[in-house]
Design a protein around this motif. Structure first.
Motif, PDB file in Angstrom:
ATOM      1  N   ILE A  71     -17.262  17.384  16.694  1.00  0.00           N
ATOM      2  CA  ILE A  71     -17.446  16.057  16.108  1.00  0.00           C
ATOM      3  C   ILE A  71     -17.649  16.167  14.596  1.00  0.00           C
ATOM      4  O   ILE A  71     -17.139  15.347  13.824  1.00  0.00           O
ATOM      5  CB  ILE A  71     -18.628  15.338  16.771  1.00  0.00           C
ATOM      6  N   ALA A  72     -18.363  17.186  14.162  1.00  0.00           N
ATOM      7  CA  ALA A  72     -18.546  17.392  12.720  1.00  0.00           C
ATOM      8  C   ALA A  72     -17.208  17.707  12.056  1.00  0.00           C
ATOM      9  O   ALA A  72     -16.920  17.223  10.954  1.00  0.00           O
ATOM     10  CB  ALA A  72     -19.539  18.528  12.478  1.00  0.00           C
ATOM     11  N   ALA A  73     -16.384  18.505  12.733  1.00  0.00           N
ATOM     12  CA  ALA A  73     -15.048  18.817  12.196  1.00  0.00           C
ATOM     13  C   ALA A  73     -14.190  17.562  12.118  1.00  0.00           C
ATOM     14  O   ALA A  73     -13.499  17.324  11.119  1.00  0.00           O
ATOM     15  CB  ALA A  73     -14.370  19.875  13.067  1.00  0.00           C
ATOM     16  N   ALA A  74     -14.239  16.748  13.167  1.00  0.00           N
ATOM     17  CA  ALA A  74     -13.463  15.508  13.184  1.00  0.00           C
ATOM     18  C   ALA A  74     -13.935  14.558  12.082  1.00  0.00           C
ATOM     19  O   ALA A  74     -13.119  13.905  11.417  1.00  0.00           O
ATOM     20  CB  ALA A  74     -13.584  14.840  14.545  1.00  0.00           C
ATOM     21  N   PHE A  75     -15.242  14.493  11.875  1.00  0.00           N
ATOM     22  CA  PHE A  75     -15.792  13.631  10.829  1.00  0.00           C
ATOM     23  C   PHE A  75     -15.337  14.089   9.453  1.00  0.00           C
ATOM     24  O   PHE A  75     -14.984  13.283   8.585  1.00  0.00           O
ATOM     25  CB  PHE A  75     -17.318  13.640  10.923  1.00  0.00           C
ATOM     26  N   SER A  76     -15.311  15.405   9.250  1.00  0.00           N
ATOM     27  CA  SER A  76     -14.869  15.959   7.980  1.00  0.00           C
ATOM     28  C   SER A  76     -13.408  15.604   7.707  1.00  0.00           C
ATOM     29  O   SER A  76     -13.059  15.127   6.621  1.00  0.00           O
ATOM     30  CB  SER A  76     -15.043  17.480   7.987  1.00  0.00           C
TER      31      SER A  76
END
Length: 214
Positions: A163-168
């Motif tokens: 999710i952090a990767a997707a947000f980035s």
């Protein structure tokens, strides 16, 4: 001139991601309590973490051989990161534990932005670029986990990783669509993924399992 500048920025981001990924992979292998990895094991897992996501991305894009096999600087960046991880091997402690967390969070943001940038430069639209940003960020970690005999971390209940990767990747693409400069879009995207990952670890934000225990 502009394309040359963008290509140069992409390479810098990608090299940083590879270095940080290899460093985190090596440190993670050294501190592993289940297996006692030798030099080959540590280096192999470091290279998998550093290059796995980018190689997967480039194979999907089908724009020739993966960049890691064309530009020797990728291999040198991975080797440098793994070597630094080995140097710190004898200093595994609380400070190193914190450093591993920060390094891993930084790698997520850098790889996500690099993957999305690469996809845009090959002519893909923003949704595929978003997906490839996520693949680049988590692919190396998945390959590393599989080689280590584990279920990839992104498939299990736990901290916000994918999710952090997707947000980035999403924030980078939003900024790019608003015609921010590529440098500013890159900075915002990488910092968003980095910050979300650290906040999730700090405040124990976790995903929930789909199947509830009865």
């Amino acid at each position: 001139m502009l394309l040359h500048h963008i290509d140069k920025l992409f390479l810098i981001i990608d090299f940083l991601g590879v270095f940080v990924g290899a460093l985190g992979g090596a440190l993670g292998a050294v501190r592993d309590t289940r297996y006692k990895y030798d030099l080959v094991g540590v280096m192999g897992l470091a290279f998998a973490a550093a290059l796995g996501g980018g190689i997967t991305r480039d194979l999907i894009l089908q724009q020739g051989p993966p960049l890691a096999f064309v530009d020797v600087r990728y291999l040198l960046a991975a080797l440098a990161g793994a070597a630094v991880g080995l140097i710190f091997a004898s200093r595994i402690g609380r400070n190193t534990e914190r450093m591993i967390i920060v390094i891993d969070a930084a790698a997520i943001g850098l790889f996500a932005v690099a993957g999305s940038t690469r996809a845009l430069e090959t002519g893909l639209r923003r949704l595929p670029a978003f997906l490839l940003g996520g693949v680049t960020a988590v692919g190396g970690g998945c390959i590393r986990d599989v080689l280590s005999g584990r279920t990839p971390m992104i498939f299990e209940r736990g901290e916000l990783y994918a999710i952090a990767a997707a947000f980035s990747a999403a924030m980078f693409l939003v900024c790019d669509s608003l015609h921010f400069s590529r440098e500013l879009s890159t900075t915002i995207g990488a910092l968003c993924g980095f910050s979300l990952r650290l906040l999730a670890l700090r405040y124990h934000w976790q995903t929930r399992p789909v199947r509830r225990e009865t």
